[in-house]
Design a protein around this motif. Structure first.
Motif, PDB file in Angstrom:
ATOM      1  N   ILE A  90       0.864  -1.191   0.000  1.00 44.93           N
ATOM      2  CA  ILE A  90       0.000   0.000   0.000  1.00 44.93           C
ATOM      3  C   ILE A  90       0.895   1.234   0.000  1.00 44.93           C
ATOM      4  N   LEU A  91       0.704   2.095  -0.986  1.00 44.35           N
ATOM      5  CA  LEU A  91       1.479   3.341  -1.051  1.00 44.35           C
ATOM      6  C   LEU A  91       0.623   4.469  -0.507  1.00 44.35           C
ATOM      7  N   GLY A  92       1.090   5.109   0.580  1.00 41.64           N
ATOM      8  CA  GLY A  92       0.346   6.227   1.167  1.00 41.64           C
ATOM      9  C   GLY A  92      -0.452   5.787   2.376  1.00 41.64           C
ATOM     10  N   ALA A  93      -0.305   6.545   3.471  1.00 41.23           N
ATOM     11  CA  ALA A  93      -1.075   6.256   4.687  1.00 41.23           C
ATOM     12  C   ALA A  93      -1.964   7.446   5.012  1.00 41.23           C
ATOM     13  N   GLY A  94      -2.730   7.869   4.001  1.00 41.20           N
ATOM     14  CA  GLY A  94      -3.728   8.916   4.240  1.00 41.20           C
ATOM     15  C   GLY A  94      -5.048   8.237   4.569  1.00 41.20           C
ATOM     16  N   GLN A  96       8.663   3.859   6.628  1.00 39.11           N
ATOM     17  CA  GLN A  96       8.568   5.308   6.464  1.00 39.11           C
ATOM     18  C   GLN A  96       9.462   5.705   5.292  1.00 39.11           C
ATOM     19  N   ALA A  97       8.834   5.841   4.136  1.00 41.94           N
ATOM     20  CA  ALA A  97       9.579   6.077   2.899  1.00 41.94           C
ATOM     21  C   ALA A  97       8.650   6.647   1.839  1.00 41.94           C
ATOM     22  N   SER A  98       9.238   7.173   0.769  1.00 40.22           N
ATOM     23  CA  SER A  98       8.455   7.669  -0.380  1.00 40.22           C
ATOM     24  C   SER A  98       8.589   6.689  -1.526  1.00 40.22           C
ATOM     25  N   TRP A 119      -5.826  13.371  10.332  1.00 47.32           N
ATOM     26  CA  TRP A 119      -7.246  13.482   9.942  1.00 47.32           C
ATOM     27  C   TRP A 119      -7.389  14.856   9.280  1.00 47.32           C
ATOM     28  N   VAL A 120      -7.192  14.877   7.961  1.00 45.91           N
ATOM     29  CA  VAL A 120      -7.081  16.117   7.181  1.00 45.91           C
ATOM     30  C   VAL A 120      -8.256  17.081   7.425  1.00 45.91           C
ATOM     31  N   PRO A 121      -9.522  16.604   7.425  1.00 48.00           N
ATOM     32  CA  PRO A 121     -10.624  17.562   7.576  1.00 48.00           C
ATOM     33  C   PRO A 121     -10.540  18.420   8.845  1.00 48.00           C
ATOM     34  N   SER A 122      -9.894  17.910   9.904  1.00 52.20           N
ATOM     35  CA  SER A 122      -9.833  18.706  11.137  1.00 52.20           C
ATOM     36  C   SER A 122      -8.744  19.765  11.121  1.00 52.20           C
ATOM     37  N   ASN A 123      -7.957  19.827  10.033  1.00 53.26           N
ATOM     38  CA  ASN A 123      -6.940  20.895   9.955  1.00 53.26           C
ATOM     39  C   ASN A 123      -7.586  22.277   9.968  1.00 53.26           C
ATOM     40  N   ILE A 124      -8.860  22.347   9.558  1.00 56.14           N
ATOM     41  CA  ILE A 124      -9.539  23.654   9.567  1.00 56.14           C
ATOM     42  C   ILE A 124      -9.757  24.164  10.996  1.00 56.14           C
ATOM     43  N   SER A 172      -2.237  28.352   3.981  1.00 60.43           N
ATOM     44  CA  SER A 172      -3.051  27.214   3.551  1.00 60.43           C
ATOM     45  C   SER A 172      -3.524  26.470   4.804  1.00 60.43           C
ATOM     46  N   VAL A 173      -4.584  25.665   4.653  1.00 61.48           N
ATOM     47  CA  VAL A 173      -5.033  24.852   5.793  1.00 61.48           C
ATOM     48  C   VAL A 173      -4.909  23.362   5.458  1.00 61.48           C
ATOM     49  N   CYS A 174      -4.153  23.035   4.407  1.00 65.17           N
ATOM     50  CA  CYS A 174      -4.157  21.660   3.889  1.00 65.17           C
ATOM     51  C   CYS A 174      -3.373  20.655   4.727  1.00 65.17           C
TER      52      CYS A 174
HETATM   53  C1  LIG Z   1      -8.514  21.167   5.001  1.00 72.46           C
HETATM   54  C2  LIG Z   1      -9.251  20.043   4.296  1.00 72.46           C
HETATM   55  C3  LIG Z   1     -10.511  19.650   4.752  1.00 72.46           C
HETATM   56  C4  LIG Z   1     -11.197  18.617   4.112  1.00 72.46           C
HETATM   57  N1  LIG Z   1     -12.427  18.256   4.572  1.00 72.46           N
HETATM   58  C5  LIG Z   1     -13.087  17.237   3.978  1.00 72.46           C
HETATM   59  C6  LIG Z   1     -14.360  16.820   4.458  1.00 72.46           C
HETATM   60  O1  LIG Z   1     -14.914  17.404   5.396  1.00 72.46           O
HETATM   61  N2  LIG Z   1     -14.963  15.762   3.845  1.00 72.46           N
HETATM   62  C7  LIG Z   1     -14.371  15.113   2.793  1.00 72.46           C
HETATM   63  O2  LIG Z   1     -14.952  14.150   2.270  1.00 72.46           O
HETATM   64  N3  LIG Z   1     -13.165  15.487   2.320  1.00 72.46           N
HETATM   65  C8  LIG Z   1     -12.510  16.525   2.881  1.00 72.46           C
HETATM   66  N4  LIG Z   1     -11.296  16.922   2.398  1.00 72.46           N
HETATM   67  C9  LIG Z   1     -10.682  16.144   1.312  1.00 72.46           C
HETATM   68  C10 LIG Z   1     -10.048  14.865   1.896  1.00 72.46           C
HETATM   69  O3  LIG Z   1      -9.218  15.215   2.998  1.00 72.46           O
HETATM   70  C11 LIG Z   1      -9.233  14.172   0.817  1.00 72.46           C
HETATM   71  O4  LIG Z   1     -10.102  13.844  -0.238  1.00 72.46           O
HETATM   72  C12 LIG Z   1      -8.600  12.909   1.393  1.00 72.46           C
HETATM   73  O5  LIG Z   1      -7.636  13.247   2.362  1.00 72.46           O
HETATM   74  C13 LIG Z   1      -7.952  12.105   0.285  1.00 72.46           C
HETATM   75  O6  LIG Z   1      -7.497  10.919   0.891  1.00 72.46           O
HETATM   76  P1  LIG Z   1      -6.333  10.093   0.244  1.00 72.46           P
HETATM   77  O7  LIG Z   1      -6.014   8.969   1.164  1.00 72.46           O
HETATM   78  O8  LIG Z   1      -6.683   9.769  -1.169  1.00 72.46           O
HETATM   79  O9  LIG Z   1      -5.095  11.100   0.154  1.00 72.46           O
HETATM   80  P2  LIG Z   1      -4.323  11.809   1.346  1.00 72.46           P
HETATM   81  O10 LIG Z   1      -5.161  11.947   2.552  1.00 72.46           O
HETATM   82  O11 LIG Z   1      -3.715  13.035   0.738  1.00 72.46           O
HETATM   83  O12 LIG Z   1      -3.167  10.778   1.677  1.00 72.46           O
HETATM   84  C14 LIG Z   1      -2.115  10.513   0.772  1.00 72.46           C
HETATM   85  C15 LIG Z   1      -1.019   9.798   1.531  1.00 72.46           C
HETATM   86  O13 LIG Z   1      -0.020   9.408   0.597  1.00 72.46           O
HETATM   87  C16 LIG Z   1       1.252   9.808   1.100  1.00 72.46           C
HETATM   88  N5  LIG Z   1       2.132   9.974  -0.048  1.00 72.46           N
HETATM   89  C17 LIG Z   1       2.226  11.027  -0.895  1.00 72.46           C
HETATM   90  N6  LIG Z   1       3.173  10.795  -1.817  1.00 72.46           N
HETATM   91  C18 LIG Z   1       3.678   9.565  -1.545  1.00 72.46           C
HETATM   92  C19 LIG Z   1       4.691   8.764  -2.157  1.00 72.46           C
HETATM   93  N7  LIG Z   1       5.391   9.191  -3.222  1.00 72.46           N
HETATM   94  N8  LIG Z   1       4.946   7.542  -1.619  1.00 72.46           N
HETATM   95  C20 LIG Z   1       4.254   7.095  -0.541  1.00 72.46           C
HETATM   96  N9  LIG Z   1       3.289   7.809   0.068  1.00 72.46           N
HETATM   97  C21 LIG Z   1       3.011   9.022  -0.438  1.00 72.46           C
HETATM   98  C22 LIG Z   1       0.967  11.077   1.873  1.00 72.46           C
HETATM   99  O14 LIG Z   1       2.015  11.387   2.781  1.00 72.46           O
HETATM  100  C23 LIG Z   1      -0.324  10.674   2.583  1.00 72.46           C
HETATM  101  O15 LIG Z   1      -0.053   9.886   3.713  1.00 72.46           O
HETATM  102  C24 LIG Z   1     -10.602  17.968   2.993  1.00 72.46           C
HETATM  103  C25 LIG Z   1      -9.331  18.386   2.529  1.00 72.46           C
HETATM  104  C26 LIG Z   1      -8.679  19.414   3.157  1.00 72.46           C
HETATM  105  C27 LIG Z   1      -7.300  19.841   2.657  1.00 72.46           C
END
Ligand SMILES: Cc1cc2nc3c(=O)[nH]c(=O)nc-3n(C[C@H](O)[C@H](O)[C@H](O)COP(=O)(O)OP(=O)(O)OC[C@H]3O[C@@H](n4cnc5c(N)ncnc54)[C@H](O)[C@@H]3O)c2cc1C
Length: 270
Positions: A6-10, A75-77, A41-46, A140-142
């Motif tokens: 799995i690439l990415g821990a979002g 922990q790597a890219s 938990w990205v949404p709570s950054n606001i 930014s609030v991202c």
């Molecule tokens: C401030 C804010 C508030 C939001 N509020 C809402 C909301 O209320 N409701 C809603 O539905 N959506 C909301 N969103 C959107 C939502 O946060 C995103 O759609 C969601 O985070 C996407 O999830 P994801 O796992 O696809 O990507 P991300 O959450 O961006 O996770 C990507 C992961 O991949 C990792 N990564 C990046 N590059 C690499 C690489 N080369 N190799 C390995 N890992 C890598 C990153 O470090 C991260 O861990 C909000 C966004 C923002 C910025």
């Protein structure tokens, strides 16, 4: 035994890792590759960006969680994906580079049977000249560090307003492909709230700058809100809210179209 990489821990990658770790983590190998040691938990950054939550309330360490659910965390890219292998690898593989302080810069190839690419969206501030906290002139609030800086600047603006200096706060999104109006909308509501709490709302001019098709579109083609038995469109809801809270709204597209028309009109002949 199969290996699931799995690439990415979002939000997506972490959800996949936790479920797969529980479901198949004992029979198969589940590996997560992500550059940061923490989950956010990205949404709570606001909330961080108005000082109502701390960074530690919206993040936590990934390694202890993964240990509990049979997931191997690196922990790597990820640098490149090779679904057909290459001269040295018969299986598909991903090339990674460690960001873990103990192995920083070290590269490795990880072969996989199944791959989940969940590296998420890329913050594209560069698409709007002048935008962004690193190379531009905006906050930014991202991410948590961005949100902390946004709050620091907001508190400075509040302090100035308390000293009688009027401030204009412009909140919104960037170029036409940016679709994070929902987050920006929540943030402008939070800012309106903290300004009122601080007793300085009258000193602030709050402007919503958006690339939406119409106010209330929120980048998702609009919403329907059910309240007290009535169904209200996002447009009516947001317009009413902005009228009540005295938020002025502007659309980037009008500015862009206006700018293009002016450019055409001023184009020198010959
Ligand atoms: C401030 C804010 C508030 C939001 N509020 C809402 C909301 O209320 N409701 C809603 O539905 N959506 C909301 N969103 C959107 C939502 O946060 C995103 O759609 C969601 O985070 C996407 O999830 P994801 O796992 O696809 O990507 P991300 O959450 O961006 O996770 C990507 C992961 O991949 C990792 N990564 C990046 N590059 C690499 C690489 N080369 N190799 C390995 N890992 C890598 C990153 O470090 C991260 O861990 C909000 C966004 C923002 C910025």
């Amino acid at each position: 035994m199969a290996r699931i990489l799995i690439l990415g821990a979002g939000i997506s990658g972490h959800t996949a890792a936790r479920c797969l770790g529980r479901w198949v983590g004992r029979q198969h190998q589940v590996i997560v590759v992500s550059p940061k040691p923490t989950w956010n938990w990205v949404p709570s950054n606001i909330w961080v960006a108005v000082g109502e939550m701390t960074e530690s309330e919206v993040t936590y360490e990934l390694a202890p969680i993964y240990k509990k659910v049979n997931v191997d965390f690196r922990q790597a890219s990820a640098l490149s994906i090779h679904p057909e292998g290459d001269a040295e690898h018969t299986k598909p593989f991903v090339r990674i580079e460690y960001t873990d302080p103990a192995r920083v810069g070290e590269a490795e190839s990880i072969a996989y049977d199944f791959l989940i690419n969940a590296t998420g969206p890329r913050l594209n501030f560069a698409a709007t000249p002048g935008l962004g906290p690193e190379t531009g002139h905006t906050v930014s609030v991202c991410t948590p560090p961005h949100a902390l800086e946004a709050n620091r600047r907001l508190q400075a603006a509040i302090a100035a307003m308390k000293n009688g200096v009027r401030q204009t706060l412009l909140i919104g999104t960037g170029h036409g492909m940016a679709t994070c109006q929902g987050a920006a909308f929540e943030y402008i509501c939070n800012v309106d709230h903290v300004l009122r709490e601080a007793g300085v709302r009258q000193q602030a001019r709050l402007i919503w700058l958006s690339n939406e098709y119409e106010v209330g579109d929120l980048g998702i083609g609009g919403v329907l809100i059910t309240r007290g038995g009535y169904v209200t469109s996002g447009k009516v809801f947001v317009e009413s809210l902005y009228l009540r809270t005295a938020v002025i709204w502007q659309f980037i597209r009008f500015w862009v179209i206006g700018y293009r028309v002016l450019k055409l009109m001023w184009k020198p002949h010959g």
